[in-house]
Motif scaffolding. Structure first.
Motif, PDB file in Angstrom:
ATOM      1  N   LEU A 126       0.828  -1.195   0.000  1.00 33.87           N
ATOM      2  CA  LEU A 126       0.000   0.000   0.000  1.00 33.87           C
ATOM      3  C   LEU A 126       0.866   1.250   0.000  1.00 33.87           C
ATOM      4  CD1 LEU A 126      -2.528  -1.073   2.796  1.00 33.87           C
ATOM      5  CD2 LEU A 126      -2.718  -1.481   0.332  1.00 33.87           C
ATOM      6  N   ASN A 127       0.448   2.264  -0.770  1.00 35.23           N
ATOM      7  CA  ASN A 127       1.164   3.532  -0.695  1.00 35.23           C
ATOM      8  C   ASN A 127       0.777   4.251   0.602  1.00 35.23           C
ATOM      9  OD1 ASN A 127      -1.282   5.030  -1.133  1.00 35.23           O
ATOM     10  ND2 ASN A 127      -1.034   4.805  -3.357  1.00 35.23           N
ATOM     11  N   GLU A 128       1.387   5.386   0.853  1.00 31.04           N
ATOM     12  CA  GLU A 128       1.169   6.054   2.140  1.00 31.04           C
ATOM     13  C   GLU A 128      -0.287   6.431   2.348  1.00 31.04           C
ATOM     14  OE1 GLU A 128       3.008   9.713   4.853  1.00 31.04           O
ATOM     15  OE2 GLU A 128       3.797   9.309   2.837  1.00 31.04           O
ATOM     16  N   ASN A 129      -0.949   6.911   1.323  1.00 31.96           N
ATOM     17  CA  ASN A 129      -2.355   7.276   1.443  1.00 31.96           C
ATOM     18  C   ASN A 129      -3.219   6.055   1.739  1.00 31.96           C
ATOM     19  OD1 ASN A 129      -4.472   9.358   1.127  1.00 31.96           O
ATOM     20  ND2 ASN A 129      -5.098   8.086  -0.605  1.00 31.96           N
ATOM     21  N   GLU A 130      -2.959   4.960   1.036  1.00 29.64           N
ATOM     22  CA  GLU A 130      -3.707   3.715   1.274  1.00 29.64           C
ATOM     23  C   GLU A 130      -3.444   3.178   2.672  1.00 29.64           C
ATOM     24  OE1 GLU A 130      -3.705   2.196  -3.392  1.00 29.64           O
ATOM     25  OE2 GLU A 130      -2.066   1.650  -2.034  1.00 29.64           O
ATOM     26  N   GLN A 131      -2.235   3.340   3.155  1.00 27.51           N
ATOM     27  CA  GLN A 131      -1.922   2.915   4.521  1.00 27.51           C
ATOM     28  C   GLN A 131      -2.738   3.694   5.544  1.00 27.51           C
ATOM     29  OE1 GLN A 131       2.307   2.943   5.343  1.00 27.51           O
ATOM     30  NE2 GLN A 131       2.785   1.931   3.394  1.00 27.51           N
ATOM     31  N   ARG A 132      -2.887   4.982   5.335  1.00 30.55           N
ATOM     32  CA  ARG A 132      -3.674   5.805   6.266  1.00 30.55           C
ATOM     33  C   ARG A 132      -5.134   5.367   6.272  1.00 30.55           C
ATOM     34  NH1 ARG A 132      -0.729  11.226   4.198  1.00 30.55           N
ATOM     35  NH2 ARG A 132       0.911  11.339   5.775  1.00 30.55           N
ATOM     36  N   ILE A 133      -5.665   5.072   5.087  1.00 34.94           N
ATOM     37  CA  ILE A 133      -7.042   4.585   5.010  1.00 34.94           C
ATOM     38  C   ILE A 133      -7.166   3.259   5.763  1.00 34.94           C
ATOM     39  CG2 ILE A 133      -8.839   3.730   3.450  1.00 34.94           C
ATOM     40  CD1 ILE A 133      -7.677   5.663   1.317  1.00 34.94           C
ATOM     41  N   GLY A 134      -6.229   2.344   5.519  1.00 31.33           N
ATOM     42  CA  GLY A 134      -6.269   1.046   6.168  1.00 31.33           C
ATOM     43  C   GLY A 134      -6.169   1.140   7.680  1.00 31.33           C
ATOM     44  N   LEU A 135      -5.282   1.975   8.173  1.00 31.34           N
ATOM     45  CA  LEU A 135      -5.117   2.122   9.616  1.00 31.34           C
ATOM     46  C   LEU A 135      -6.362   2.710  10.266  1.00 31.34           C
ATOM     47  CD1 LEU A 135      -1.419   3.370   9.737  1.00 31.34           C
ATOM     48  CD2 LEU A 135      -2.276   1.163  10.558  1.00 31.34           C
ATOM     49  N   GLU A 136      -6.991   3.672   9.588  1.00 30.10           N
ATOM     50  CA  GLU A 136      -8.229   4.235  10.131  1.00 30.10           C
ATOM     51  C   GLU A 136      -9.343   3.199  10.114  1.00 30.10           C
ATOM     52  OE1 GLU A 136     -11.047   6.704  11.815  1.00 30.10           O
ATOM     53  OE2 GLU A 136      -8.855   6.840  11.776  1.00 30.10           O
ATOM     54  N   LEU A 137      -9.375   2.346   9.104  1.00 27.88           N
ATOM     55  CA  LEU A 137     -10.383   1.295   9.041  1.00 27.88           C
ATOM     56  C   LEU A 137     -10.168   0.269  10.138  1.00 27.88           C
ATOM     57  CD1 LEU A 137     -12.839   0.221   7.647  1.00 27.88           C
ATOM     58  CD2 LEU A 137     -11.401  -0.630   5.799  1.00 27.88           C
ATOM     59  N   TYR A 138      -8.920  -0.113  10.401  1.00 19.39           N
ATOM     60  CA  TYR A 138      -8.637  -0.981  11.544  1.00 19.39           C
ATOM     61  C   TYR A 138      -9.162  -0.351  12.832  1.00 19.39           C
ATOM     62  CZ  TYR A 138      -5.308  -4.264   9.292  1.00 19.39           C
ATOM     63  OH  TYR A 138      -4.716  -5.248   8.540  1.00 19.39           O
ATOM     64  N   ARG A 139      -8.883   0.936  13.017  1.00 20.35           N
ATOM     65  CA  ARG A 139      -9.284   1.611  14.253  1.00 20.35           C
ATOM     66  C   ARG A 139     -10.797   1.578  14.430  1.00 20.35           C
ATOM     67  NH1 ARG A 139     -11.082   6.336  16.279  1.00 20.35           N
ATOM     68  NH2 ARG A 139     -11.436   7.215  14.200  1.00 20.35           N
ATOM     69  N   GLN A 140     -11.531   1.855  13.362  1.00 23.49           N
ATOM     70  CA  GLN A 140     -12.992   1.885  13.475  1.00 23.49           C
ATOM     71  C   GLN A 140     -13.568   0.491  13.680  1.00 23.49           C
ATOM     72  OE1 GLN A 140     -15.309   4.398  10.972  1.00 23.49           O
ATOM     73  NE2 GLN A 140     -13.686   5.890  10.698  1.00 23.49           N
ATOM     74  N   LEU A 141     -13.011  -0.506  13.016  1.00 21.62           N
ATOM     75  CA  LEU A 141     -13.486  -1.874  13.217  1.00 21.62           C
ATOM     76  C   LEU A 141     -13.207  -2.357  14.634  1.00 21.62           C
ATOM     77  CD1 LEU A 141     -12.393  -3.507   9.838  1.00 21.62           C
ATOM     78  CD2 LEU A 141     -14.751  -3.195  10.620  1.00 21.62           C
ATOM     79  N   SER A 142     -12.163  -1.825  15.264  1.00 17.12           N
ATOM     80  CA  SER A 142     -11.823  -2.266  16.628  1.00 17.12           C
ATOM     81  C   SER A 142     -12.902  -1.919  17.648  1.00 17.12           C
ATOM     82  CB  SER A 142     -10.485  -1.669  17.062  1.00 17.12           C
ATOM     83  OG  SER A 142     -10.588  -0.281  17.334  1.00 17.12           O
ATOM     84  N   TYR A 143     -13.860  -1.060  17.264  1.00 20.60           N
ATOM     85  CA  TYR A 143     -14.987  -0.760  18.143  1.00 20.60           C
ATOM     86  C   TYR A 143     -16.059  -1.844  18.089  1.00 20.60           C
ATOM     87  CZ  TYR A 143     -12.886   3.905  18.202  1.00 20.60           C
ATOM     88  OH  TYR A 143     -12.017   4.970  18.331  1.00 20.60           O
ATOM     89  N   GLY A 144     -15.909  -2.790  17.157  1.00 20.86           N
ATOM     90  CA  GLY A 144     -16.790  -3.953  17.129  1.00 20.86           C
ATOM     91  C   GLY A 144     -18.045  -3.819  16.312  1.00 20.86           C
ATOM     92  N   LYS A 145     -18.148  -2.780  15.480  1.00 25.91           N
ATOM     93  CA  LYS A 145     -19.353  -2.587  14.681  1.00 25.91           C
ATOM     94  C   LYS A 145     -18.989  -2.420  13.203  1.00 25.91           C
ATOM     95  CE  LYS A 145     -21.933  -0.330  18.408  1.00 25.91           C
ATOM     96  NZ  LYS A 145     -22.669   0.893  18.825  1.00 25.91           N
TER      97      LYS A 145
END
Length: 236
Positions: free
Chosen positions: A22-41
């Protein structure tokens, strides 16, 4: 086959060739998606776009790109329920964070996610060879407790397993072969019946996970990048 420690670097080299980078922009999207999924919804794409500070119409093509097509898992309503090994829907490996039950697509995911999420987690799984329960306490620094103590990890490397074109293909060709096994003997028996699979110690599985985290998210993750590098906002 049990892999030699001296060849772990070769495993990693093959991973970097076969897995989508992933390029840097895609990495930021992925990390934010991990963070939101970690809330369980489940995560609506509109919510993800809002948290990244970009219009949904600019985010959606990124999520549909070749870099993400084997990483993003949607439900029938079009909500994101999984990304890159983390899921909010039941799978074989329970991954509990802060009292929230999450799940991982394969056993190895449970080893690299704590560092990316900078969290402590309890992993609960079942050895497919012996049916023994496996329980691991892990945080961003490493494994804190393990039962059974001889637990090992199966792994697989092949073009078919690591160049999947969809999340369903990823889970079928890679994830179902990457499991926790209650002992080395159980692991040898299990991998002997599955062509292309081999064993890693948990220590080597964790080492491989850390190398992978830096290769795939090193440009965007605060834990890895140089101090003062860039903005945390995506530039979709």
């Amino acid at each position: 086959m049990e892999i030699r420690v001296t060849s772990l670097q070769r495993v990693f080299s093959q991973l970097t060739v076969l897995l989508p980078m992933l390029n840097e922009n895609e990495q930021r999207i992925g990390l934010e998606l991990y963070r939101q999924l970690s809330y369980g919804k489940p995560v609506p794409p509109t919510q993800l776009a809002q948290s990244l500070g970009v219009p949904t119409r600019r985010l959606e093509p990124c999520l549909a790109s070749s870099a993400f097509q084997s990483l993003v898992y949607y439900d029938d309503a079009g909500l994101i329920v999984g990304f890159g090994g983390l899921a909010v829907v039941p799978m074989k490996h329970r991954f509990t964070v802060g009292g929230i039950d999450l799940y991982t697509w394969c056993a190895w995911d449970a080893l690299f996610l704590p560092e990316l999420l900078e969290c402590a987690a309890t992993i609960a799984s079942t050895c497919p060879q012996t049916e023994r329960e496996i329980r691991i306490e892990i945080d961003s620094e490493g494994i804190r407790s393990l039962s059974p103590s001889g637990t090992t990890l199966s792994f697989v490397l092949s073009d078919t397993a690591l160049t999947a074109q969809s999340t369903a293909e990823t889970i079928d060709s890679f994830c179902r072969h990457v499991v926790f096994l209650a002992s080395r003997d159980a692991g040898i028996s299990w991998t002997a019946r599955r062509q292309g699979t081999f064993l890693l110690t948990l220590e080597d599985g964790l080492r491989l996970a850390r190398w992978n985290n830096r290769a795939r998210f090193g440009l965007a993750h605060p834990r890895f990048r140089r101090a003062g590098r860039g903005s945390s906002r995506a530039s979709v």
